[in-house]
Design a protein around this motif. Structure first.
Motif, PDB file in Angstrom:
ATOM      1  N   ILE A 198      46.643  30.518  35.505  1.00 57.23           N
ATOM      2  CA  ILE A 198      46.630  31.601  34.629  1.00 57.23           C
ATOM      3  C   ILE A 198      45.432  31.338  33.432  1.00 57.23           C
ATOM      4  CG2 ILE A 198      47.891  32.508  32.613  1.00 57.23           C
ATOM      5  CD1 ILE A 198      50.358  32.355  34.413  1.00 57.23           C
ATOM      6  N   ALA A 199      45.314  30.147  32.993  1.00 55.41           N
ATOM      7  CA  ALA A 199      44.293  29.888  31.992  1.00 55.41           C
ATOM      8  C   ALA A 199      43.014  29.843  32.565  1.00 55.41           C
ATOM      9  CB  ALA A 199      44.790  28.537  31.582  1.00 55.41           C
ATOM     10  N   ILE A 200      42.721  29.483  33.911  1.00 54.54           N
ATOM     11  CA  ILE A 200      41.569  29.578  34.397  1.00 54.54           C
ATOM     12  C   ILE A 200      41.169  31.161  34.718  1.00 54.54           C
ATOM     13  CG2 ILE A 200      40.326  29.429  36.588  1.00 54.54           C
ATOM     14  CD1 ILE A 200      41.698  26.549  36.803  1.00 54.54           C
ATOM     15  N   ALA A 201      42.264  31.751  34.992  1.00 54.31           N
ATOM     16  CA  ALA A 201      41.720  33.217  35.387  1.00 54.31           C
ATOM     17  C   ALA A 201      41.595  34.026  34.144  1.00 54.31           C
ATOM     18  CB  ALA A 201      42.885  33.907  35.955  1.00 54.31           C
ATOM     19  N   ARG A 202      42.333  33.787  32.974  1.00 57.12           N
ATOM     20  CA  ARG A 202      42.119  34.671  31.605  1.00 57.12           C
ATOM     21  C   ARG A 202      40.797  34.180  31.068  1.00 57.12           C
ATOM     22  NH1 ARG A 202      47.200  31.590  28.369  1.00 57.12           N
ATOM     23  NH2 ARG A 202      45.862  30.021  27.676  1.00 57.12           N
ATOM     24  N   ALA A 203      40.413  33.129  31.328  1.00 57.53           N
ATOM     25  CA  ALA A 203      39.179  32.710  30.824  1.00 57.53           C
ATOM     26  C   ALA A 203      37.881  33.549  31.313  1.00 57.53           C
ATOM     27  CB  ALA A 203      38.768  31.416  31.188  1.00 57.53           C
ATOM     28  N   GLU A 204      38.034  34.251  32.427  1.00 53.06           N
ATOM     29  CA  GLU A 204      37.131  35.224  33.036  1.00 53.06           C
ATOM     30  C   GLU A 204      37.541  36.486  32.574  1.00 53.06           C
ATOM     31  OE1 GLU A 204      34.626  34.243  35.039  1.00 53.06           O
ATOM     32  OE2 GLU A 204      35.230  32.090  34.898  1.00 53.06           O
ATOM     33  N   ALA A 205      38.614  36.871  32.653  1.00 52.31           N
ATOM     34  CA  ALA A 205      39.152  38.299  32.013  1.00 52.31           C
ATOM     35  C   ALA A 205      40.473  38.290  31.754  1.00 52.31           C
ATOM     36  CB  ALA A 205      38.568  39.523  33.037  1.00 52.31           C
ATOM     37  N   PRO A 206      40.815  39.217  30.991  1.00 49.14           N
ATOM     38  CA  PRO A 206      42.302  39.346  30.432  1.00 49.14           C
ATOM     39  C   PRO A 206      43.069  39.658  31.739  1.00 49.14           C
ATOM     40  CG  PRO A 206      40.987  40.412  28.642  1.00 49.14           C
ATOM     41  CD  PRO A 206      39.930  40.058  29.804  1.00 49.14           C
ATOM     42  N   ILE A 207      44.207  39.270  31.735  1.00 53.86           N
ATOM     43  CA  ILE A 207      45.216  39.706  32.842  1.00 53.86           C
ATOM     44  C   ILE A 207      46.130  40.757  32.091  1.00 53.86           C
ATOM     45  CG2 ILE A 207      47.184  38.799  34.301  1.00 53.86           C
ATOM     46  CD1 ILE A 207      45.976  36.146  33.952  1.00 53.86           C
ATOM     47  N   GLU A 208      45.986  41.851  32.919  1.00 53.90           N
ATOM     48  CA  GLU A 208      46.577  43.196  32.294  1.00 53.90           C
ATOM     49  C   GLU A 208      47.477  43.873  33.047  1.00 53.90           C
ATOM     50  OE1 GLU A 208      43.051  45.410  31.487  1.00 53.90           O
ATOM     51  OE2 GLU A 208      42.676  44.249  29.539  1.00 53.90           O
ATOM     52  N   THR A 209      47.652  43.400  34.263  1.00 54.81           N
ATOM     53  CA  THR A 209      48.616  43.978  35.193  1.00 54.81           C
ATOM     54  C   THR A 209      49.699  43.078  35.763  1.00 54.81           C
ATOM     55  OG1 THR A 209      47.445  44.078  37.216  1.00 54.81           O
ATOM     56  CG2 THR A 209      46.895  45.917  35.507  1.00 54.81           C
ATOM     57  N   THR A 210      50.614  43.595  36.449  1.00 55.79           N
ATOM     58  CA  THR A 210      51.690  42.979  37.119  1.00 55.79           C
ATOM     59  C   THR A 210      51.062  42.327  38.359  1.00 55.79           C
ATOM     60  OG1 THR A 210      52.725  44.924  38.202  1.00 55.79           O
ATOM     61  CG2 THR A 210      53.691  44.129  35.984  1.00 55.79           C
ATOM     62  N   GLY A 211      50.263  43.304  39.101  1.00 57.68           N
ATOM     63  CA  GLY A 211      49.663  42.819  40.336  1.00 57.68           C
ATOM     64  C   GLY A 211      48.727  41.897  40.213  1.00 57.68           C
ATOM     65  N   GLN A 212      48.142  41.812  38.923  1.00 56.63           N
ATOM     66  CA  GLN A 212      47.093  40.877  38.798  1.00 56.63           C
ATOM     67  C   GLN A 212      47.790  39.243  38.738  1.00 56.63           C
ATOM     68  OE1 GLN A 212      45.029  42.980  35.484  1.00 56.63           O
ATOM     69  NE2 GLN A 212      43.187  41.408  35.913  1.00 56.63           N
TER      70      GLN A 212
END
Length: 332
Positions: free
Chosen positions: A178-192
Motif C-alpha cells: 500500500i505504501a509503495i502504491a500510494r507514493a505513486e498516486a492516492p488509493i481512492e477506490t475499493t477495486g484499487q
C-alpha cells in the motif's frame, strides 16, 4: 413452511435477511407490554420480528442516515394514531445509555455487530470490494473515511491496524504494498485497494478473497466498532429489567471474544488464572446475571446454506436474574 424459509420469503422484497432471527426471538422471548431496544437497527429485520411477535414497544438506534430512514418507514407502518410502538434514535449503540436509558428498563436488548447487507450492497458506501466504489466505509457518513487511513497512516501503524483488527498474518507485506502504491498516486477506490492486496497475498485453501481481512480491519478502524461494542457491553446490563435478556450476534472472533469475556465476567463465571491458585474468597455475593447458554448459538445448516453471512455468526445471551436489582461492574 419452516421458520428459516418463512423468514427468507418475508424478507425477500426488503432485500435484507436478518441473521438467526428465530434464535434471536427465542432468546428475547418478546411479550405483550414489554419494552425492547434494538441497538443496531440496520435493515430493521430484528425490529420487525420483535414487533410482530408481541404487542410491545421497541426503540431502535442507528447512526446510518439510510437506516434511520428505513426505521421511519417501518414506524409509519406499525405506529397507530393513539400509540407509537417503534421509536427511532439517531446515534451510536456505544452511547445507548445516553440515547435510550430514559425509556427503559428494557425487557430485551439486541445487538447485531457488523455491517448490514444494505451497506455491503451499495457500491458507493465502499464497504465491499465486490463492486468498485469510493473507499469510504463510514457508517455514519461523517468523519474520516477508509481512504484517509489507507493514504495517510504511517506504514507501521497501518500494518498494526490490519493485523489486530483483521487478524491478517500478512499485514506487513500488505502495508508495504500500500505504501509503495500510494507514493505513486492516492488509493481512492475499493477495486484499487483489493488489487494491491491480491498482488502480494495469494488466496488460501479456504477460498476467502485475500482482501477480506484487510477490508474488515479498515471498516472496524473507521467506525471504532470494537470500542463501541465494549462501551455497549458496559452500559446494556444496567438497562435491563429483571428477567431481561441482552442478546448479541457477532460475525468474527475479535467481537465474539469481547462479548464472551464481558458476559462471563458479569455472570460470575470468570475462569481462574491457574488451577493451582486458591480461590481467596468464594463467599462473595452471587452475580445478578446468568448466561443464557454456556456455548454460543450458531445458525442452522439451512440458514447457513441460504445466507452465507450466517455461517460465521455466533449468538450469546446474558440474562438479568429476576430477583436481582444491581449489576456487577468490572473494577477500574
Amino acid at each position: 413452511m419452516n421458520p428459516v424459509s418463512a423468514i427468507l420469503r418475508d424478507q425477500h422484497d426488503a432485500g435484507h435477511i436478518p441473521v438467526m432471527l428465530p434464535e434471536v426471538l427465542e432468546a428475547l422471548a418478546p411479550r405483550a407490554g414489554g419494552r425492547y431496544l434494538d441497538g443496531t437497527f440496520g435493515g430493521g429485520g430484528y425490529a420487525r420480528g420483535i414487533l410482530r411477535s408481541a404487542d410491545c414497544d421497541l426503540w431502535g438506534i442507528d447512526r446510518d442516515p439510510d437506516a434511520l430512514a428505513r426505521g421511519a418507514e417501518l414506524a409509519a407502518a406499525v405506529n397507530a394514531t393513539d400509540r407509537a410502538r417503534l421509536h427511532m434514535l439517531a446515534g451510536n449503540f456505544g452511547d445507548m445509555q445516553v440515547l435510550a436509558a430514559a425509556h427503559g428498563p428494557f425487557d430485551g436488548i439486541v445487538l447485531d455487530i457488523g455491517v448490514s447487507s444494505y451497506q455491503i450492497d451499495q457500491a458507493e458506501r465502499g464497504f465491499s470490494f465486490r463492486r468498485d466504489g469510493p473507499l469510504d466505509m463510514r457508517m455514519s457518513r461523517e468523519g474520516p473515511h477508509a481512504a484517509d487511513i489507507v493514504n495517510r497512516t504511517d506504514e507501521a501503524e497501518l500494518a498494526n491496524i490490519i493485523y489486530h483488527y483483521g487478524e491478517e498474518r500478512m499485514s506487513r507485506r500488505i502495508a508495504r504494498a500500500i505504501a509503495i502504491a500510494r507514493a505513486e498516486a492516492p488509493i481512492e477506490t475499493t477495486g484499487q485497494l483489493a488489487e494491491i492486496i491480491r498482488s502480494v497475498v495469494r488466496q488460501d485453501r479456504s477460498g476467502i478473497d485475500p482482501a477480506t481481512r484487510t477490508f474488515q480491519a479498515l471498516r472496524i478502524a473507521v467506525n471504532d466498532e470494537l470500542g463501541a461494542l465494549t462501551r455497549a457491553l458496559e452500559q446494556a446490563p444496567d438497562m435491563l429489567a429483571p428477567g431481561g435478556a441482552l442478546v448479541v450476534v457477532t460475525f468474527h472472533s475479535l467481537e465474539d471474544r469481547i462479548v464472551k469475556r464481558a458476559m462471563t465476567h458479569l455472570a460470575g463465571r470468570d475462569s481462574r488464572p491457574s488451577r493451582y491458585e486458591p480461590i481467596l474468597d468464594a463467599r462473595g455475593p452471587s452475580s445478578p446475571f446468568r448466561l443464557g447458554h454456556t456455548r454460543p448459538v450458531t445458525a442452522s445448516p439451512e440458514e447457513s446454506r441460504i445466507n452465507p453471512r450466517a455461517r460465521s455468526a455466533k449468538l450469546r445471551t446474558l440474562i438479568r436474574i429476576p430477583a436481582a436489582s444491581a449489576s456487577i461492574r468490572e473494577p477500574s
